[in-house]
Design a protein around this motif. Structure first.
Motif, short mmCIF file in Angstrom:
data_model
loop_
_atom_site.label_atom_id
_atom_site.label_comp_id
_atom_site.label_asym_id
_atom_site.label_seq_id
_atom_site.Cartn_x
_atom_site.Cartn_y
_atom_site.Cartn_z
N LEU A 271 11.21 -13.65 10.40
CA LEU A 271 12.07 -14.82 10.48
C LEU A 271 11.22 -16.08 10.40
CD1 LEU A 271 14.79 -14.38 13.28
CD2 LEU A 271 15.16 -14.72 10.85
N SER A 272 11.57 -16.96 9.48
CA SER A 272 10.98 -18.30 9.45
C SER A 272 11.94 -19.23 10.18
CB SER A 272 10.77 -18.77 8.01
OG SER A 272 9.84 -17.96 7.34
N ILE A 273 11.46 -19.87 11.22
CA ILE A 273 12.32 -20.69 12.09
C ILE A 273 11.75 -22.10 12.17
CG2 ILE A 273 13.20 -21.00 14.43
CD1 ILE A 273 12.95 -17.95 14.77
N ARG A 274 12.60 -23.08 11.97
CA ARG A 274 12.20 -24.47 12.21
C ARG A 274 13.28 -25.14 13.06
NH1 ARG A 274 11.84 -29.84 9.17
NH2 ARG A 274 10.04 -30.81 10.15
N VAL A 275 12.90 -25.53 14.25
CA VAL A 275 13.78 -26.27 15.15
C VAL A 275 13.51 -27.75 14.90
CG1 VAL A 275 14.54 -26.60 17.52
CG2 VAL A 275 13.60 -24.39 16.81
N VAL A 276 14.40 -28.41 14.20
CA VAL A 276 14.13 -29.78 13.75
C VAL A 276 14.47 -30.79 14.83
CG1 VAL A 276 14.50 -31.47 11.92
CG2 VAL A 276 14.64 -29.02 11.41
N GLU A 277 15.75 -30.94 15.15
CA GLU A 277 16.16 -31.96 16.12
C GLU A 277 17.55 -31.66 16.64
OE1 GLU A 277 16.78 -35.84 14.27
OE2 GLU A 277 16.89 -34.85 12.31
N GLY A 278 17.97 -32.45 17.63
CA GLY A 278 19.31 -32.36 18.18
C GLY A 278 19.96 -33.73 18.16
N ARG A 279 21.28 -33.75 18.31
CA ARG A 279 21.97 -35.05 18.36
C ARG A 279 23.23 -34.93 19.21
NH1 ARG A 279 24.18 -35.41 12.08
NH2 ARG A 279 25.74 -33.74 12.24
N ASN A 280 23.61 -36.05 19.80
CA ASN A 280 24.84 -36.16 20.61
C ASN A 280 24.90 -35.12 21.73
OD1 ASN A 280 25.67 -38.19 18.81
ND2 ASN A 280 26.71 -36.71 17.48
N LEU A 281 23.74 -34.84 22.35
CA LEU A 281 23.74 -33.91 23.49
C LEU A 281 24.39 -34.58 24.70
CD1 LEU A 281 20.14 -32.39 23.24
CD2 LEU A 281 22.24 -31.59 22.17
#
Length: 799
Positions: free
Chosen positions: A7-17
């Protein structure tokens, strides 16, 4: 032949948490779980509802994996961390998107009834007699159940339901690996009921029982096969209505599954030999090179991946310097300006960038580490841009005054100049420590650019375009992504690192005045930048001064396997046993893993206390949280000098370090012929195992080992068959584009002499013609090998 999933995984960003703290913000981080097992944890981003992580991971999986989940948490120093929400991506979803799942995905609430894991061992059959038919369900055991109680375990029992009747098993206290060995029978009416439901529950004395998962069988289908036995994955209860998604914010993710069938080495030899021959022969006048066609037809989104595959392949063949040199020559043969050399994302640029990360990461850490650590520890306020300067009070109570803008800038200049001076000094004296293979590659680059552009300055800029702009500078800006730090920088430190990275970029451009013209507020740093340019020239002169006779064999020069793969302090949990590790008087030791042994000492600089040969290691796995009150303990089962099996329990400081150690140990022991297939996740205390309550200390383990789950690191051993398979798969999709590109280039060459009448009839170049034949043969090998069947029972229903 082997089947490999990753698995290639990239956790980029979050918004409106959602806000979880009284300040109206959150301190979010993300935990990535594979089938409910935590694999990595991102860094915490403080006081924000729109965090940016930008963290990438490559996880090698066991073929039986089912889903990857992303849990967004809010870190809390005083109480338990809050769960904000999660995103779950199943294997089926990834299989539907060969290029990966990418984009913004809404977070959903975490429902306890869906947080299930583990498997149950069942034997289900339909018995026929004169009295009628009976449905017999034998519940044998379960493994890796969810932990629902505070003690880090559960009190599981089984509830079997069929045709309106329910039966229950006994409760097994404090175990996630229960053994029941109970049989339940039901009469099967003429109009047979459709489903047999086997549910697992956690018994609670005071509160309601917790759901642990279920398995559902199709009874009419079971009557046809008469009996079904095996391990069945527990599934969540999705009968309840789900809450509307979207109110918990969203995550931007990039996830890609790769399933590869890797053939025996002999199958890839024609492809590898052809590529090696093309590299050795180099470009020839009047002929289109195979690597040129590969470069021209590979899309921008794939170029980085193809570059790293080729670099690793030629590293394994001892031809990486020749491969890079070929790319340099092909790139320099194109119409180009000397000041923009290697600034594009061509195959040459991406390959050199990938090569530096594979071959030069230890060098990078040695050069940048001390200065980066100093910036993080001092947390100085540094700002040179007048539009961003913050004016603050200084001095003690009663004598404070407001700093002027010029005072803040001057103070910032001194801090930044000090950091820059330390960094440039470290770079200037680092040439002898730079890996020989890296120096050899830069020497070739320096020489090729000098032949194409005789002006002395352009040779230096070509080297710094890679070393400073693509290697040093990105690592300074984001040290977490280059493993220089465990956590991302706060806003103040991040600004300091950005300014320092800008300074290195200006020095790398070899024109201090150019940086000043672009951002005039860098003028206070001008003298330091000017000195830095001179230092950089001297450094490069020494760096590329390596002579041919000094160049070692490239494969030996890059012996990543003989270097220290991983080291650091680990806490030892004492248990009854023999051997130097278990009898050590220290509870905390410094461990070092190489390709030969896992050794340990009291301190990093002290004499080695003892070691465990890698050939004696039988398993490296996690330990249940309840065993030692921590979820970051691993066990190493090994055989001592007397041939006795012993187990060492070592505690890591966090889940990331735990999985990094497990990954490094598993890869180092991958070729051990006597690795165990099962293990005990608990410890043997008193007269039984804490996990499954077995009383036989030497009996078979109650859970399957996970040798196949590893994290990809820059120091991984080379896998030539895997690299060849990935290159083969990429080339298969380029056959027609490469034909078209060759005809296009042929037409362009003949344009001055008039249009080519029938380019489709032009014979293909020898290299491309041979490549197409090799690809056809490899496809035939894959067809003969056939698909690898996916594991799993036939009668289980998706509910």
């Amino acid at each position: 032949m082997a089947r490999r999933s990753s698995l290639s995984i990239r956790v980029v960003e979050g918004r409106n948490l959602p806000a979880k703290d009284i300040t109206g913000s959150s301190d979010p981080y993300c935990i990535v779980k594979i089938d409910n097992e935590a694999i990595v944890r991102t860094a915490t981003v403080w006081k924000t509802l729109s965090p940016f992580w930008g963290e990438e991971y490559e996880v090698r999986l066991q073929p039986s994996f089912h889903s990857v989940s992303f849990y967004v948490m809010d870190e809390d120093a005083l109480s338990r961390d809050d769960v904000i929400g999660k995103v779950c991506i199943t294997r089926d979803m990834l299989a539907e998107h060969p290029k990966g799942v990418s984009g913004w995905l809404s977070l959903s609430a975490v429902d306890p009834d869906e947080e299930v894991q583990g498997e149950i061992h069942l034997r289900v059959e339909v018995l026929r007699s004169e009295a009628g038919r009976r449905l017999c369900c034998r519940v044998l055991e379960a493994r890796d159940l969810a932990r629902k109680d505070r003690n880090g375990a559960s009190d599981p029992f089984v509830r079997v339901r069929y045709n309106g009747k329910t039966q229950e098993s006994a409760v097994v206290k404090k175990s996630c690996y229960p053994r029941w060995n109970e049989t339940f029978e039901f009469e099967v009416p003429e109009a047979a009921g459709e489903q047999l439901c086997v549910e697992v529950w956690d018994w609670d004395l005071v509160s309601r029982n917790d759901f642990l998962g279920k398995v559902v069988f199709n009874v009419p289908g079971l009557q046809a096969v008469r009996q079904e036995e095996g391990w069945f994955r527990l599934r969540p209860d999705k009968s309840k209505a789900r809450e509307a998604e979207g109110s918990l914010g969203s995550l931007q993710l990039q996830v890609r599954l790769r399933d590869e069938t890797v053939l025996p080495s002999s199958c890839y030899q024609p492809l590898v030999q052809l590529l090696c021959q093309e590299v050795k022969s180099g470009p020839q006048d009047g002929k289109v090179h195979l690597i040129t066609l590969l470069d021209e037809t590979t899309t921008a989104e794939c170029r980085q991946e193809v570059a790293i595959n080729l670099v690793k392949l030629f590293l394994g063949q001892g031809l990486v310097k020749e491969f890079l040199d070929l790319l340099f020559k092909l790139e320099l043969a194109k119409p180009c300006e000397p000041n923009t050399l290697f600034r594009s994302n061509s195959l040459a640029s991406k390959s050199m960038e990938s090569f530096l990360k594979v071959a030069g990461m230890q060098y990078l850490h040695a050069v940048l580490g001390p200065t980066i650590n100093r910036v993080f520890e001092e947390k100085k306020y540094v700002e040179l841009d007048p539009s961003k300067v913050e004016i603050k009070d200084v001095g003690c109570s009663g004598l404070h005054r407001v700093q002027t803008e010029s005072e803040v800038i001057e103070q910032s200049r001194q801090h930044l100049q000090s950091y820059l001076g330390d960094l440039l000094a470290a770079i200037a004296k680092s040439a002898p420590a730079c890996p020989t293979v890296v120096r050899a590659a830069f020497r070739q680059l320096f020489r090729r650019v000098g032949q194409r552009f005789p002006e002395h300055q352009h040779q230096f800029i070509a080297v710094t375009s890679f070393l400073c702009l693509r290697f040093f500078s990105p690592a300074i800006m984001t040290p977490k992504l280059f493993h220089l730090r465990e956590k991302h920088a706060d806003s103040r430190t991040s600004r300091t690192l950005l300014l320092l990275a800008k300074a290195i970029q200006i020095v790398g451009n070899m024109e201090a005045a150019a940086g000043r013209a672009k951002e005039a507020w860098l003028a206070p740093l001008q003298p330091a930048l000017q000195r830095g340019v001179a230092q950089m020239k001297d450094f490069i002169t020494e760096l590329v001064g390596i002579e041919e006779k000094e160049e070692l064999d490239l494969q030996n020069a890059l012996t990543l396997q003989t270097l220290v793969v991983k080291e650091g302090p680990l806490f030892i949990h004492k248990t009854r046993g023999k051997g130097p590790l278990l009898s050590s008087s220290s509870k905390k030791l410094h461990f070092s893993l190489t390709s030969e042994a896992l050794s340990f000492a009291k301190t990093p600089s002290s004499k080695k206390s003892g070691s465990i040969a890698l050939s004696n290691i039988r398993v490296a796995e996690k330990v249940e949280e309840k065993s030692f009150g921590s979820s970051h303990v691993m066990q190493i089962v090994y055989v001592d000098e007397a041939g006795q099996q012993e187990t060492a329990y070592l505690q890591c400081k966090c889940v990331n370090e735990l999985n990094q150690w497990l990954s490094a140990l598993r890869k180092a022991c991958a070729s051990n012929p006597e690795m165990l297939c099962s293990y005990h996740p608990g410890v043997f205390r008193g007269d039984k195992w804490s996990c499954c309550h077995q009383k036989d200390k030497t009996g078979l383990g109650c859970d399957a080992t996970r040798h196949g789950v590893t994290l990809q690191e820059w120091s991984d051993p080379l896998e030539p068959d895997m690299e060849a398979q990935l290159i083969f798969r990429h080339l298969c999709g380029l056959r027609e584009p490469m034909r078209e590109k060759y005809r296009e280039l042929l037409e362009a060459e003949d344009a001055p002499n008039g249009p080519w009448s029938r380019p489709e009839e032009a014979p293909l170049p020898e290299g491309l013609d041979r490549l197409l034949a090799v690809l056809r043969d490899l496809e035939g090998c894959h067809r003969q090998a056939g698909p690898v069947p996916a594991p799993g029972p036939l009668l289980e229903l998706q509910t």
